[in-house]
Design an enzyme around this catalytic site. Sequence first.
Site, PDB file in Angstrom:
ATOM      1  N   CYS A 197       6.731  -8.737  28.248  1.00 23.48           N
ATOM      2  CA  CYS A 197       6.322 -10.112  27.953  1.00 23.48           C
ATOM      3  C   CYS A 197       6.824 -11.084  29.036  1.00 23.48           C
ATOM      4  CB  CYS A 197       6.782 -10.508  26.561  1.00 23.48           C
ATOM      5  SG  CYS A 197       5.881 -11.932  25.894  1.00 23.48           S
ATOM      6  N   HIS A 201       3.994  -6.123  23.414  1.00 23.69           N
ATOM      7  CA  HIS A 201       5.306  -5.714  22.890  1.00 23.69           C
ATOM      8  C   HIS A 201       5.288  -4.267  22.396  1.00 23.69           C
ATOM      9  CE1 HIS A 201       7.413  -9.607  22.981  1.00 23.69           C
ATOM     10  NE2 HIS A 201       6.197 -10.109  22.842  1.00 23.69           N
ATOM     11  N   GLU A 229       7.822  -2.667  21.587  1.00 22.96           N
ATOM     12  CA  GLU A 229       8.890  -2.561  20.590  1.00 22.96           C
ATOM     13  C   GLU A 229       8.510  -3.242  19.281  1.00 22.96           C
ATOM     14  OE1 GLU A 229       9.214  -6.747  21.473  1.00 22.96           O
ATOM     15  OE2 GLU A 229       8.613  -5.000  22.609  1.00 22.96           O
TER      16      GLU A 229
END
Length: 381
Positions: free
Chosen positions: A273, A357, A359
């Site tokens: 990001c 993302h 994660e």
Amino acid sequence: MSLTKATLILEDGSRYEGYSFGAERDAAGEVVFNTAMSGYPESLTDPSYAGQMMVLTYPLIGNYGAPVRTLLDNGVSRFMESERIHVEAMIISDYSYECSHWNAETTLSDWLRSENIPGLCGIDTRALTKRLRERGVMMGRIEVGSGETGGGVETDGFTPSEAVSNVSNVHASVYSSINYVNEVSCKEVITYNASPTRRKVVLVDCGVKHNIIRCLSKRDLTVIRVPWDYDFNTLDYDGLFISNGPGDPDTCDAAVQNIRRALDGTKPICGICMGNQLLAKAGGATIYKLKYGHRSHNQPVRQAGTNRCYITSQNHGYAVDNATLGADWEPLFINMNDGTNEGIRHRTKPFFSSQFHPEASSGPTDTEFIFDMFAEMVVKN
């Protein structure tokens, strides 16, 4: 039940009237939307939302309350993405005053109130999202104690210039000029999963989500978390990881300069990001602001040079300009909706990043393999 009326006022003059929940106070910030059906505890505690008022398009919010606020042994949150709520305010359609979930410690409203975060409910958030898509991201202000009925949109008699004066304050008048990364980054070096036998990864904290720390630790790596402007080039490490974060990447020149020096070496580098944008800037590319950003849990992304497509979670208002990438760099992922950059990689060195993302918590987790790629590079280097 007695409800306090409240109004959202946007800088274009539009007004959305509803009711207050959470902390009953005024608030101002950049108004952004999120299309996720679940995961509001993770989104509320995501530091990338600092300075922003989060609009959730999914109609029913609060039905599973707020999770237990416990920390793992290493100080990382078990169920959230940081130690506290970072949004300026939460804006939803229907609030569920009753919650039912095995992990609920309290209601969403009580959680917001405990951290002095206001909420606004009873408005048509999908109409609000449509307006943000047409007009672009705007500053807004919530005024508690005003308004007639819930759900209304009213622009007559309220000019844009008057609206700007209503939404501006010392914290939110010029969103892009504030270094939000400095506000949310750690202030000292913190080490996780330490062991003399593990490879060491420096994590540049631009507003890191705790699941990044979980994902790196799970891959048997020691994580050395440093402030965003820390000169990590003085440390002994095996890999560099640059986190997500809020605001305008142009306010983070110190981080860019540190990353640029690391590019002279060959130690693996990965960014997520904000990390994608800072890595790109260090490599010579430029960044631009998107009209309303990418903020959802279902953005399709294609791996460049292939037909492989992934469903991703995203939360960013800026993008890398592919046309400005230097000869040593190339796009790694492309957004299938608008063709914008979703990641870059170096042509010869182990440097790569994603704008989305991998994660993502509460998901999707389709791209968590990016952590495997990085860990393998660190071990092999």
